[in-house]
Write a protein that holds these residues in place. Structure first.
Motif, PDB file in Angstrom:
ATOM      1  N   VAL A 112       0.848  -1.188   0.000  1.00  9.03           N
ATOM      2  CA  VAL A 112       0.000   0.000   0.000  1.00  9.03           C
ATOM      3  C   VAL A 112       0.881   1.234   0.000  1.00  9.03           C
ATOM      4  O   VAL A 112       1.837   1.331   0.778  1.00  9.03           O
ATOM      5  N   GLY A 113       0.568   2.181  -0.872  1.00  9.17           N
ATOM      6  CA  GLY A 113       1.314   3.424  -0.932  1.00  9.17           C
ATOM      7  C   GLY A 113       0.462   4.521  -1.532  1.00  9.17           C
ATOM      8  O   GLY A 113      -0.697   4.297  -1.912  1.00  9.17           O
ATOM      9  N   GLY A 117       1.487  11.886  -7.768  1.00  6.77           N
ATOM     10  CA  GLY A 117       0.565  12.941  -8.151  1.00  6.77           C
ATOM     11  C   GLY A 117       0.910  13.486  -9.530  1.00  6.77           C
ATOM     12  O   GLY A 117       2.069  13.748  -9.831  1.00  6.77           O
ATOM     13  N   LYS A 118      -0.104  13.651 -10.375  1.00 11.43           N
ATOM     14  CA  LYS A 118       0.122  14.130 -11.736  1.00 11.43           C
ATOM     15  C   LYS A 118      -0.557  15.467 -12.008  1.00 11.43           C
ATOM     16  O   LYS A 118      -0.602  15.935 -13.146  1.00 11.43           O
ATOM     17  N   GLY A 119      -1.116  16.078 -10.949  1.00 13.59           N
ATOM     18  CA  GLY A 119      -1.739  17.378 -11.131  1.00 13.59           C
ATOM     19  C   GLY A 119      -3.059  17.301 -11.863  1.00 13.59           C
ATOM     20  O   GLY A 119      -3.693  16.257 -11.965  1.00 13.59           O
ATOM     21  N   PHE A 120      -3.494  18.453 -12.403  1.00 14.46           N
ATOM     22  CA  PHE A 120      -4.763  18.529 -13.128  1.00 14.46           C
ATOM     23  C   PHE A 120      -4.556  17.982 -14.533  1.00 14.46           C
ATOM     24  O   PHE A 120      -3.711  18.471 -15.279  1.00 14.46           O
ATOM     25  N   GLN A 121      -5.334  16.953 -14.886  1.00 16.78           N
ATOM     26  CA  GLN A 121      -5.186  16.299 -16.182  1.00 16.78           C
ATOM     27  C   GLN A 121      -6.528  16.209 -16.901  1.00 16.78           C
ATOM     28  O   GLN A 121      -7.586  16.231 -16.278  1.00 16.78           O
ATOM     29  N   THR A 168      -5.302  14.256 -10.689  1.00 21.39           N
ATOM     30  CA  THR A 168      -4.994  12.848 -10.931  1.00 21.39           C
ATOM     31  C   THR A 168      -3.831  12.410 -10.047  1.00 21.39           C
ATOM     32  O   THR A 168      -2.860  13.148  -9.880  1.00 21.39           O
ATOM     33  N   GLY A 169      -3.918  11.209  -9.506  1.00 25.48           N
ATOM     34  CA  GLY A 169      -2.835  10.663  -8.693  1.00 25.48           C
ATOM     35  C   GLY A 169      -2.932  11.138  -7.252  1.00 25.48           C
ATOM     36  O   GLY A 169      -3.894  11.788  -6.838  1.00 25.48           O
ATOM     37  N   GLY A 170      -1.917  10.793  -6.478  1.00 22.64           N
ATOM     38  CA  GLY A 170      -1.894  11.165  -5.071  1.00 22.64           C
ATOM     39  C   GLY A 170      -2.923  10.426  -4.246  1.00 22.64           C
ATOM     40  O   GLY A 170      -3.368  10.910  -3.203  1.00 22.64           O
ATOM     41  N   ASP A 171      -3.324   9.230  -4.683  1.00 18.95           N
ATOM     42  CA  ASP A 171      -4.348   8.448  -3.990  1.00 18.95           C
ATOM     43  C   ASP A 171      -3.716   7.246  -3.284  1.00 18.95           C
ATOM     44  O   ASP A 171      -2.724   6.680  -3.758  1.00 18.95           O
ATOM     45  N   ARG A 172      -4.308   6.861  -2.178  1.00 21.59           N
ATOM     46  CA  ARG A 172      -3.873   5.653  -1.486  1.00 21.59           C
ATOM     47  C   ARG A 172      -4.206   4.452  -2.364  1.00 21.59           C
ATOM     48  O   ARG A 172      -5.369   4.244  -2.735  1.00 21.59           O
ATOM     49  N   SER A 195       6.033  -3.541  -9.833  1.00 24.41           N
ATOM     50  CA  SER A 195       6.091  -2.159  -9.364  1.00 24.41           C
ATOM     51  C   SER A 195       5.138  -1.952  -8.189  1.00 24.41           C
ATOM     52  O   SER A 195       4.153  -2.666  -8.035  1.00 24.41           O
ATOM     53  N   VAL A 196       5.451  -0.950  -7.374  1.00 26.83           N
ATOM     54  CA  VAL A 196       4.599  -0.582  -6.249  1.00 26.83           C
ATOM     55  C   VAL A 196       4.284   0.911  -6.372  1.00 26.83           C
ATOM     56  O   VAL A 196       5.025   1.663  -7.002  1.00 26.83           O
ATOM     57  N   PRO A 197       3.163   1.355  -5.800  1.00 31.98           N
ATOM     58  CA  PRO A 197       2.780   2.763  -5.951  1.00 31.98           C
ATOM     59  C   PRO A 197       3.732   3.702  -5.235  1.00 31.98           C
ATOM     60  O   PRO A 197       4.351   3.348  -4.228  1.00 31.98           O
ATOM     61  N   GLY A 198       3.830   4.923  -5.768  1.00 32.98           N
ATOM     62  CA  GLY A 198       4.618   5.955  -5.114  1.00 32.98           C
ATOM     63  C   GLY A 198       5.912   6.267  -5.822  1.00 32.98           C
ATOM     64  O   GLY A 198       6.389   5.506  -6.675  1.00 32.98           O
ATOM     65  N   ALA A 199       6.483   7.398  -5.459  1.00 33.18           N
ATOM     66  CA  ALA A 199       7.764   7.829  -5.999  1.00 33.18           C
ATOM     67  C   ALA A 199       8.896   7.262  -5.154  1.00 33.18           C
ATOM     68  O   ALA A 199       8.672   6.653  -4.105  1.00 33.18           O
ATOM     69  N   LYS A 200      10.113   7.446  -5.598  1.00 28.38           N
ATOM     70  CA  LYS A 200      11.269   7.031  -4.809  1.00 28.38           C
ATOM     71  C   LYS A 200      11.278   7.772  -3.473  1.00 28.38           C
ATOM     72  O   LYS A 200      10.916   8.952  -3.396  1.00 28.38           O
ATOM     73  N   ASN A 201      11.700   7.055  -2.437  1.00 28.41           N
ATOM     74  CA  ASN A 201      11.780   7.578  -1.069  1.00 28.41           C
ATOM     75  C   ASN A 201      10.416   7.819  -0.431  1.00 28.41           C
ATOM     76  O   ASN A 201      10.329   8.433   0.636  1.00 28.41           O
ATOM     77  N   SER A 202       9.344   7.338  -1.058  1.00 28.10           N
ATOM     78  CA  SER A 202       8.028   7.433  -0.428  1.00 28.10           C
ATOM     79  C   SER A 202       7.798   6.208   0.456  1.00 28.10           C
ATOM     80  O   SER A 202       8.373   5.138   0.236  1.00 28.10           O
ATOM     81  N   TYR A 203       6.962   6.372   1.459  1.00 26.59           N
ATOM     82  CA  TYR A 203       6.709   5.284   2.400  1.00 26.59           C
ATOM     83  C   TYR A 203       5.615   4.353   1.879  1.00 26.59           C
ATOM     84  O   TYR A 203       4.652   4.793   1.239  1.00 26.59           O
TER      85      TYR A 203
END
Length: 209
Positions: A112-113, A117-121, A168-172, A195-203
């Motif tokens: 889970v991550g 986030g991709k901003g307004f799309q 868009t994005g930034g969702d659990r 692959s797992v959700p999130g950017a590098k260094n994200s929890y």
């Protein structure tokens, strides 16, 4: 033992399996985790859970209340605290859990991550619309517009939930059934296939099946 661990996404790599296949893996730093609270169904909390904390942070950036909470467990202030509602075996306040204490190679886990986030799309990127082809649906001058979104006099409104442009994005997000390819106790790391959700260094949260 805890039913999972808190980790930090390091990046991706690839490993060769015994049959010679080269598979893509995500590297996750998953420990050590500190048990900062144990809850019991027959206690004041009313349910069973284990609270874990991960990744040290500066004491001056910690509130007094949280500092007292960590002091009870004999732990330094942590950046990430997560509660796991189910667990196996016995754990005590202040216990240290490492990656090889919880996971074994070959098992499947859920991760889970928070997705990137991709901003307004627009609707093409956000929902996979094909565009209107400059032909119909109330749209004539731009390929990637959504086109008509409403009906006529009846119902004279746009239905709730209609797929449109937006953030868009930034969702659990949970990715299920990822196989544990390697467990690296010396580096407190785990390699999972895919692959797992999130950017590098994200929890991320690693949940046992």
């Amino acid at each position: 033992m805890s039913s999972g661990l808190i980790g930090k996404k390091v990046g991706m790599t690839s490993v060769f399996e015994d049959d010679g296949r080269n598979i893509a893996c995500t590297v996750i730093e998953a420990g050590p985790n500190i048990v900062t609270q144990v809850k019991h169904a027959d206690g004041a909390d009313g349910y069973d859970a284990v609270q874990l904390a991960f990744d040290d942070k500066k004491e001056k950036r910690t509130t007094s209340a949280l500092k007292g909470h960590f002091d009870k467990a004999g732990a330094a202030p942590k950046k990430q605290v997560v509660e796991f509602r189910s667990f196996e075996g016995d754990v005590d306040l202040g216990d240290v859990l490492n990656v090889d204490d919880v996971f074994t190679e070959g098992e499947t886990i859920d991760v889970v991550g928070v997705s990137k986030g991709k901003g307004f799309q627009g609707v093409v990127k956000r929902h996979g619309f094909g565009g209107v082809g400059m032909a119909t649906h109330g749209q004539s001058d731009q390929q990637r517009h959504s086109g008509s979104i409403g009906a006529s006099a009846d119902p004279s409104r746009v239905f709730k939930g209609t797929r449109m442009a937006g953030r868009t994005g930034g969702d659990r997000t949970k990715v299920k059934n990822l196989r544990v390819v390697r467990v690296l106790p010396d580096h407190n790391a785990i390699l999972v296939k895919g692959s797992v959700p999130g950017a590098k260094n994200s929890y991320v949260e690693l949940h046992k099946k």
